[in-house]
Design a protein around this motif. Structure first.
Motif, mmCIF file in Angstrom:
data_model
loop_
_atom_site.group_PDB
_atom_site.id
_atom_site.type_symbol
_atom_site.label_atom_id
_atom_site.label_comp_id
_atom_site.label_asym_id
_atom_site.label_seq_id
_atom_site.Cartn_x
_atom_site.Cartn_y
_atom_site.Cartn_z
ATOM 1 N N ARG A 337 6.570 19.220 7.101
ATOM 2 C CA ARG A 337 6.435 20.353 6.203
ATOM 3 C C ARG A 337 5.837 19.892 4.883
ATOM 4 O O ARG A 337 6.318 18.912 4.288
ATOM 5 C CB ARG A 337 7.799 20.990 5.943
ATOM 6 N N ILE A 338 4.830 20.583 4.424
ATOM 7 C CA ILE A 338 4.199 20.247 3.152
ATOM 8 C C ILE A 338 4.086 21.512 2.318
ATOM 9 O O ILE A 338 4.040 22.625 2.855
ATOM 10 C CB ILE A 338 2.812 19.603 3.338
ATOM 11 N N ALA A 339 4.053 21.335 1.005
ATOM 12 C CA ALA A 339 3.950 22.489 0.113
ATOM 13 C C ALA A 339 3.129 22.128 -1.112
ATOM 14 O O ALA A 339 3.190 21.002 -1.616
ATOM 15 C CB ALA A 339 5.335 22.969 -0.307
ATOM 16 N N LEU A 340 2.370 23.109 -1.580
ATOM 17 C CA LEU A 340 1.672 23.034 -2.860
ATOM 18 C C LEU A 340 2.293 24.102 -3.745
ATOM 19 O O LEU A 340 2.300 25.285 -3.397
ATOM 20 C CB LEU A 340 0.179 23.294 -2.683
ATOM 21 N N GLY A 371 14.105 19.746 3.013
ATOM 22 C CA GLY A 371 13.497 19.002 4.100
ATOM 23 C C GLY A 371 11.990 18.918 4.098
ATOM 24 O O GLY A 371 11.407 18.401 5.058
ATOM 25 N N PHE A 372 11.313 19.391 3.043
ATOM 26 C CA PHE A 372 9.853 19.277 3.002
ATOM 27 C C PHE A 372 9.472 17.824 2.742
ATOM 28 O O PHE A 372 9.993 17.183 1.826
ATOM 29 C CB PHE A 372 9.265 20.195 1.929
ATOM 30 N N GLU A 373 8.554 17.329 3.551
ATOM 31 C CA GLU A 373 8.157 15.929 3.453
ATOM 32 C C GLU A 373 7.330 15.669 2.208
ATOM 33 O O GLU A 373 7.440 14.628 1.561
ATOM 34 C CB GLU A 373 7.345 15.544 4.693
ATOM 35 N N SER A 374 6.444 16.621 1.868
ATOM 36 C CA SER A 374 5.562 16.451 0.718
ATOM 37 C C SER A 374 5.539 17.747 -0.071
ATOM 38 O O SER A 374 5.239 18.810 0.478
ATOM 39 C CB SER A 374 4.141 16.095 1.182
ATOM 40 N N VAL A 375 5.864 17.653 -1.369
ATOM 41 C CA VAL A 375 5.800 18.814 -2.260
ATOM 42 C C VAL A 375 4.989 18.399 -3.482
ATOM 43 O O VAL A 375 5.396 17.505 -4.229
ATOM 44 C CB VAL A 375 7.196 19.294 -2.695
ATOM 45 N N GLN A 396 -4.325 17.775 3.845
ATOM 46 C CA GLN A 396 -2.973 17.457 4.283
ATOM 47 C C GLN A 396 -2.494 18.415 5.379
ATOM 48 O O GLN A 396 -1.771 18.032 6.292
ATOM 49 C CB GLN A 396 -2.012 17.534 3.102
ATOM 50 N N ALA A 397 -2.908 19.682 5.281
ATOM 51 C CA ALA A 397 -2.443 20.707 6.222
ATOM 52 C C ALA A 397 -2.914 20.451 7.643
ATOM 53 O O ALA A 397 -2.307 20.939 8.606
ATOM 54 C CB ALA A 397 -2.895 22.089 5.757
ATOM 55 N N MET A 404 2.891 25.422 3.123
ATOM 56 C CA MET A 404 3.311 26.504 2.235
ATOM 57 C C MET A 404 2.654 26.346 0.873
ATOM 58 O O MET A 404 2.580 25.243 0.325
ATOM 59 C CB MET A 404 4.831 26.493 2.062
ATOM 60 N N VAL A 405 2.174 27.457 0.322
ATOM 61 C CA VAL A 405 1.662 27.491 -1.045
ATOM 62 C C VAL A 405 2.490 28.504 -1.824
ATOM 63 O O VAL A 405 2.651 29.654 -1.389
ATOM 64 C CB VAL A 405 0.178 27.893 -1.094
#
Length: 570
Positions: A337-340, A371-375, A396-397, A404-405
């Motif tokens: 899971r990644i987020a910006l 639990g997001f790996e990268s924020v 990254q996506a 998630m943005v």
């Protein structure tokens, strides 16, 4: 939270000339040797032997005084050198550089111009005058002088460096990065170029490259205060408080009065609930001398945080953080899971917004703990930085399950197209929007390669801040310019959530966070709340909090064959 450091480096270029005097050969050698312990004494003996007529000795002694920061004595000696020999071009240059270090810009320009008249092929004098013009706000003349210095010496790293600073000051970070990269190609040991290139990478949303450059600057300049502070600033934005605290401590070890480092460390203490230490750092920043260009930012931020600490609402932050830490794990530990997360508050051409930067920090912290790996947390982005951040996130996506943005800030709809508004946008007419803002389609494209879930959350439905100043063009008169954002129909597998239904406005609220951000974070923490149901509950909570004045709305659909949880059930 972002540290807006604009670095200024003025460089002395002292060149020693030795007269042929065999009887004083030892003194001449020492007087011409920069940094020699006995240099001032040797030059003084030569001046005495000459009856006060040795211009070179005066110039060299002035250079040593200048290196030691004694500009009054340096300027006095340079003045004697040009009195003795009015055609001594280097002495004119050196006095001009010393005057610049004392911020006597007009006198510096006059001296450096005289030096260039006497020797038009001295790149040092051109570079110094370029810095003086830059200090006077005349960027065109500054650029012309840097260009001339580089034509004379194509490997003159200082002119490339200063040209990079000029471009960075204009917000043209692409050119700035190219200039700093050329400096590094010429001299891979020049740590300041790595530091400044890191700033431009940071301001364009390229945090990993920025971190690498700051780390290299620290390796090359272990006694630097700037690079430690800049790297710590990124750690702070990422919520990596231990690393941030270590860097700010190292920055302050090298300069205990660095205002930005004091403020940044204070904000770490504030995050950790150590209010007394935070107050001490903010007060120390206000009492410290204003030695850096970031001084105004630091003082404004220190006053802001001290005022916030006086607000009783700040007392709830440590308890909230503790409750988040106790969360169960995500629904599937195999998910990547990644987020910006972006919060734009400090708008330059319309009124600033109070909450988006705080909302973004709160959302980012909660995402990490669920639990997001990268924020990636970014605040107050100009257009080029916002575009670069989306470009990096798209890469990254491609290998993510969830992308998630979250965006908090100004948004607007023109002609049925939704736009996010960078902090530097200047929108005088509807025609300007596509050039000054970032279309929502770019955000959707950044997340589209994620395998399982694409989630776009927009707390951006505030009133159009440019409505009163936008002109309607004749050719585009049919365009609508409405309140809030327009409805959207994203592709399957993508969920877009507005803080307020299309055509309606979101509220900042009266607390430290917007009603939507508060409801979103509170429900994100709840175990076993499936994502579609989660936003239904968010809607109900926001409507209740705003007395039904604001109604969040979701658009799009996700697979009905699987459920998605921020936090899994027991």
């Amino acid at each position: 939270m972002r540290n807006r450091i604009a670095l200024v480096f003025s460089f002395f270029f002292f060149t020693s000339l030795a007269a042929a005097d065999p009887a004083a050969a030892d003194d001449r050698t020492i007087c011409a040797q920069r940094g020699h312990d006995d240099r001032i004494a040797a030059c003084s003996r030569l001046i005495a032997k000459s009856g006060g007529r040795d211009a070179v000795a005066f110039d060299n002694r002035g250079a040593e005084y200048g290196d030691k920061g004694d500009y009054d004595r340096a300027i006095s000696d340079f003045s004697e050198a040009v009195r003795i020999d009015p055609k001594y071009a280097l002495a004119w240059q050196h006095r001009g550089a010393a005057l610049l270090r004392r911020n006597e810009v007009d006198r510096a320009i006059a001296d450096l111009t005289q030096s260039i008249r006497l020797d038009a092929n001295n790149p040092n004098a051109l570079n110094d005058r370029g810095m003086a013009y830059a200090a006077a706000g005349d960027s065109e003349r500054a650029l012309s002088d840097y260009n001339a210095a580089i034509r004379i010496n194509p490997r003159f790293k200082f002119a490339y460096f200063n040209r990079g600073r000029l471009y960075a000051g204009k917000g043209d970070h692409t050119r700035a990065i190219a200039e700093y990269s050329e400096v590094i190609r010429i001299d891979p040991t020049y740590g300041y170029a790595f530091n400044n290139r890191g700033l431009s990478y940071r301001d364009t949303g390229q945090s990993e490259r920025a971190m690498a450059d700051f780390s290299e600057a620290i390796r090359l300049l272990p006694r630097t205060t700037l690079a430690y502070n800049n790297r710590g600033d990124i750690y702070l934005l990422q919520g990596r408080y231990d690393q941030a605290l270590a860097d700010f401590n190292d920055s302050l070890r090298n300069d205990p009065q660095h205002q930005s480092a004091l403020v940044n460390r204070g904000m770490v203490f504030e995050k950790l609930g150590e209010v007394a230490k935070a107050r001490a750092d903010f007060n120390a920043a206000l009492a410290a001398p204003q030695k850096y260009d970031s001084a105004k930012w630091a003082m404004d931020k220190a006053r802001e945080r001290l005022a916030a600490l006086d607000d009783t609402s700040i007392k709830t932050v440590p308890a909230t953080t503790t409750s988040v830490i106790a969360l169960p794990g995500p629904s599937s530990r195999n998910d990547r899971r990644i987020a910006l997360v972006v919060g734009n508050s400090a708008y330059e051409n319309v009124a600033a917004l109070a909450n988006p930067a705080r909302d973004a920090a709160l959302v980012a912290e909660t995402l990490r703990l669920t639990g997001f790996e990268s924020v990636t947390l970014l605040t107050d982005l100009r257009k080029d930085a916002l575009t670069a951040a989306l470009r990096d996130f798209a890469r990254q996506a491609e290998i993510a399950d969830w992308a998630m943005v979250y965006y908090a800030g100004h948004g607007m709809e023109v002609g049925g197209v939704n736009y996010l508004i960078p902090i530097d946008a200047k929108i005088a007419s509807d025609r300007d929007v596509s050039f000054e803002a970032v279309a929502l389609d770019q955000v959707l494209n950044a997340a589209e390669r994620a395998k399982r879930l694409r989630l776009i959350v927009l707390d951006a439905c505030r009133d159009n801040p440019f409505a009163n100043q936008m002109k309607r063009t004749m050719t585009l008169a049919s365009r609508s310019v409405s309140r809030g954002l327009a409805a959207i129909e994203p592709e399957a597998g993508t969920l877009v959530v507005y803080a307020a239904k299309d055509g309606e406005m979101a509220l900042d609220g009266e607390g430290r966070n917007s009603p939507f951000a508060t409801a979103f974070v509170n429900n994100m923490r709840k175990p076993g709340l499936e994502v579609r149901r989660l936003f239904d509950v968010v809607r109900d909570d926001v409507m209740e909090a705003t007395n039904r004045a604001q109604k969040p709305f979701s658009y799009g659909s996700v697979s009905g064959r699987q459920d998605f949880y921020f936090v899994a059930g027991k």
